[in-house]
Every structure is written in C-alpha cells, then in structure tokens.
Design a protein around this motif. Structure first.
Motif, mmCIF file in Angstrom:
data_model
loop_
_atom_site.group_PDB
_atom_site.id
_atom_site.type_symbol
_atom_site.label_atom_id
_atom_site.label_comp_id
_atom_site.label_asym_id
_atom_site.label_seq_id
_atom_site.Cartn_x
_atom_site.Cartn_y
_atom_site.Cartn_z
ATOM 1 N N SER A 98 -5.494 -16.540 -0.148
ATOM 2 C CA SER A 98 -6.401 -16.406 -1.296
ATOM 3 C C SER A 98 -5.693 -16.766 -2.592
ATOM 4 O O SER A 98 -6.309 -17.334 -3.502
ATOM 5 N N ASP A 139 -3.686 -1.714 -3.483
ATOM 6 C CA ASP A 139 -4.906 -2.069 -2.747
ATOM 7 C C ASP A 139 -4.933 -3.585 -2.556
ATOM 8 O O ASP A 139 -5.126 -4.334 -3.517
ATOM 9 N N GLY A 140 -4.745 -4.028 -1.313
ATOM 10 C CA GLY A 140 -4.707 -5.462 -1.047
ATOM 11 C C GLY A 140 -5.982 -6.182 -1.415
ATOM 12 O O GLY A 140 -5.960 -7.370 -1.757
ATOM 13 N N ARG A 141 -7.102 -5.464 -1.394
ATOM 14 C CA ARG A 141 -8.380 -6.092 -1.743
ATOM 15 C C ARG A 141 -8.462 -6.415 -3.222
ATOM 16 O O ARG A 141 -9.290 -7.227 -3.642
ATOM 17 N N GLU A 142 -7.605 -5.782 -4.034
ATOM 18 C CA GLU A 142 -7.588 -6.032 -5.472
ATOM 19 C C GLU A 142 -6.457 -6.961 -5.893
ATOM 20 O O GLU A 142 -6.303 -7.259 -7.071
ATOM 21 N N ASP A 145 0.807 -1.220 0.000
ATOM 22 C CA ASP A 145 0.000 0.000 0.000
ATOM 23 C C ASP A 145 0.842 1.272 0.000
ATOM 24 O O ASP A 145 0.304 2.369 -0.196
ATOM 25 N N GLY A 183 -7.030 -2.519 6.002
ATOM 26 C CA GLY A 183 -8.280 -3.157 5.613
ATOM 27 C C GLY A 183 -8.192 -4.618 5.255
ATOM 28 O O GLY A 183 -9.219 -5.258 5.018
ATOM 29 N N VAL A 184 -6.985 -5.187 5.221
ATOM 30 C CA VAL A 184 -6.856 -6.592 4.843
ATOM 31 C C VAL A 184 -5.559 -7.151 5.421
ATOM 32 O O VAL A 184 -4.552 -6.443 5.526
ATOM 33 N N ASP A 185 -5.598 -8.412 5.825
ATOM 34 C CA ASP A 185 -4.431 -9.097 6.376
ATOM 35 C C ASP A 185 -3.611 -9.675 5.233
ATOM 36 O O ASP A 185 -4.133 -10.391 4.368
ATOM 37 N N GLU A 240 -3.934 -13.384 4.775
ATOM 38 C CA GLU A 240 -5.177 -13.792 4.113
ATOM 39 C C GLU A 240 -5.060 -13.643 2.603
ATOM 40 O O GLU A 240 -5.624 -14.447 1.843
ATOM 41 N N ILE A 241 -4.331 -12.623 2.157
ATOM 42 C CA ILE A 241 -4.111 -12.461 0.724
ATOM 43 C C ILE A 241 -3.304 -13.640 0.187
ATOM 44 O O ILE A 241 -3.615 -14.197 -0.878
ATOM 45 N N GLN A 243 4.716 -9.793 -1.659
ATOM 46 C CA GLN A 243 3.524 -9.501 -0.875
ATOM 47 C C GLN A 243 3.861 -8.872 0.473
ATOM 48 O O GLN A 243 4.564 -9.464 1.300
#
Length: 366
Positions: free
Chosen positions: A77, A44-47, A19, A68-70, A73-74, A62
């Motif tokens: 995923s 953006d880790g969510r993307e 980020d 907003g995100v661990d 967890e990414i 990474q």
C-alpha cells in the motif's frame, strides 16, 4: 567540527509501525541519544498508510505480523500511494528466513532487519536510508525545476509561431527552422524528464498482458502516424502473453520505439509492432522500412545524449534519450535491447525473460 556536521546533517523522521507498544518503547530508547532523528509510532496497521501520508517520514520501520492486517500488504500500500511510494521501508521481523526476506523485497521493502536490532546498526541504517531518500527528493525538485526551465521557452516560441501562422497562413523558411529546433528541444526536455523519473522512482510491478500494453501504445501514436502518412500494424499471437512488469514503463518503452520509427523511418510506409514468444524470451519490437542504424553505432545509440552523425538516421542525427529510456526499462525488467536488419527494413526491440523468470528489482532503482 562534530557540532557543525551534526547541525547541517539532514534530519531523519522515523515511523515505526508495530502493534506491540514495548517494541516502540525499546526502539525509542535506542534512538534517544541520536541527534536529528524524530521518532513516531503507529500501533494500528490499518492506520499506517494514513499516518505515513500525514507525517511524511524519511524512513518507515514496518513489522510484518500485525493483528487484522498483513505487513506485506501494508508495504504494498505504501508503494501504490504517490505520497509514500518512494519512502524507504525497513521490514522488522522475528524470522531469519530467506523466503520471508524474498517476499518482503518483492513487496517493495528496501531493507530487512531481525528485531530487535542492535541500536548502533539500527541508527546507521536509518541515517543511510533517510539520507538517500532526502537526496532523491532534492533530485526530483531539481528535475522539476530544470524541466520547467527547459520547456517554458520552447513552448513560448511554438505558441508565437502558431499565432504568426494563423495570421499569415504560412511561415517563412527561417521561422520554420526555428520551430523545428524548438520542437526538438521540447522533445529532448520531455525525454530527459521521463528517463530521470524512471531512474529515480519506485514503481509497482504487477502481472500485465503485453497485448494490452501494445494496443495502448499504438493508440497513443496513431495520430502522429496518420499525420506522416504512415500506418501502424500489430503482429501479435492470439494467445495471451503476460509478464511481471511495470505497465507504465513498458507502455512508454513501446511508445518510444514507435515514435523513433515514425520519426526516422520513411513517410507513406508501414510501421510494424511485433509481439512474440521466442526461444530467447518475450519480444516487443518495432520494425520500420528505413535504413536503420549502422552496426558501428548500435552500441552507442542507447547512451544518454548521444548524437549520431548527420545522415545516419535523418538530417541532423538524433539524441539518445528515447532509446536510453528503452534500454533502462529493459534492464530494469532483466531484459535487453536488440537491433536487427530485416527484409523490410530495421527492427529495434526489447527481449524479456518469460513471466515465471521475471522478478522486479527489490530496491526500485535506489
């Protein structure tokens, strides 16, 4: 010479997920003089997963701490998605702590660097992981091609024999033997593909109920048992037995053991699937009423492509791909294959550490 080596070296496509734009700029400059490396940034880790699925990098850098995100967890995923499951992931962290590293590897990371790493070291690790991943993809392509070429003629032969059988009610002995050989060749191709895939793919470990694994495997072999006049019984404790494992690999391990018992054991008999918590660990075993494997051959039977002497298990012996898969899966779960003579016949199984002791291999077989 150097120009030639650079031109044929496999290119690396790097995706940095961080980020902080400054981190992306520093790494971009560090790699600016490296040839054959394409660099992408996702802030953006969510993307991250969607971006990785789109550009298909050969290595992912990474960050662990993102808003907003661990970061772990990414990483998980990536491993859960077929498109990114095998892409090497290098975790970048500001912490040099063994527990953080352990959690990263358990989540599926292939490597760990404290940022910001030295430019030369970073480039070397990127090239190493990218080259390994590209080789893995090439191997998978070759396996797919070879598997198709091995399977296609056999399926065509069996289809023609089915047509002949429908038109003439019965096959001549010579054609029956041809069908048997074609079936064996098809089974060998399937066994080769399953073993090669298991050795090359990274798969997600999770807590699994061994009773559910056994039930699924028995269900898959039920029709084959009925066709041979055999019965499959399940001997399992009432309490739940769980372990940290790959459910797909464990299910195929049990189906391979059941398939071998049905194939090499006598007809009109009972094959018993055992699940037990023993002093040595968790046991998944399959017992048939056959003569089993001689002690002198037990050390060789789990090797790939081993053919046992005629009469050892049945006419023509057998190939070791099925048990080679069992052996590989047992070792991947830090277990081992066991073979025992019993009062009823012969038992082959896998013995695993208990759930609290079982951890996946961090590199996923690389």
């Amino acid at each position: 010479m150097n120009t030639l080596q650079t031109s044929i070296a496999p290119a690396a496509t790097v995706l940095l997920v961080d980020d902080q734009p400054i981190i992306g700029e520093v790494i971009k400059r560090a790699l600016a003089h490296e040839t054959g490396i394409q660099f992408h940034v996702c802030t953006d880790g969510r993307e991250a997963l969607s971006v990785a699925s789109r550009i298909k990098p050969t290595v992912i850098l990474q960050d662990l701490i993102m808003p907003g995100v661990d970061g772990l967890e990414i990483v998980r995923s990536y491993r859960a998605n077929p498109v990114t499951a095998n892409i090497p992931v290098v975790v970048l962290s500001s912490k040099e702590q063994s527990t953080v590293k352990s959690n990263a590897f358990l989540a599926g990371a292939n490597d760990y660097l404290v940022k910001l790493p030295d430019a030369i070291e970073l480039a070397a690790r990127i090239r190493y992981h990218s080259s390994s991943y590209i080789s893995l993809r090439q191997r998978d392509d070759a396996i797919d091609f070879l598997s198709h070429d091995m399977r296609s003629p056999q399926t065509s032969i069996l289809a023609l024999l089915d047509v002949y059988r429908q038109e003439n009610a019965v096959l001549p002995p010579e054609l029956e033997r041809i069908g048997t050989y074609a079936t064996h060749a098809l089974e060998l191709a399937d066994g080769f593909l399953h073993l090669a895939r298991a050795q090359s793919e990274w798969r997600q470990f999770e807590m699994v109920d061994l009773s559910e694994i056994v039930v699924v495997a028995v269900d898959q072999l039920w029709e084959k048992a009925v066709a041979k006049g055999c019965r499959i019984s399940v001997d399992a404790p009432h309490s739940s037995l769980t372990m940290f494992a790959d459910p797909l690999l464990l299910t195929r391990l049990v189906t391979n053991l059941l398939d071998n018992a049905l194939k090499y054991g006598p007809g009109d008999s009972t094959v018993r699937c055992l699940l037990a918590d023993t002093q040595e660990g968790l046991l998944i075993g399959v017992e048939d009423e056959g003569t089993g494997i001689p002690t002198r051959e037990s050390d060789r039977v789990a090797e790939r492509f081993v053919r046992l002497p005629s009469g050892v298990v049945n006419e023509g012996g057998g190939f070791g791909l099925g048990l080679a898969f069992v052996n590989f899966t047992a070792m991947k779960h830090r277990g081992r294959v066991i073979m025992n003579r019993t009062d009823r016949g012969f038992m082959i199984g896998a013995l695993f550490p208990r759930a609290e002791q079982t951890l996946p291999r961090a590199s996923g077989g690389r």
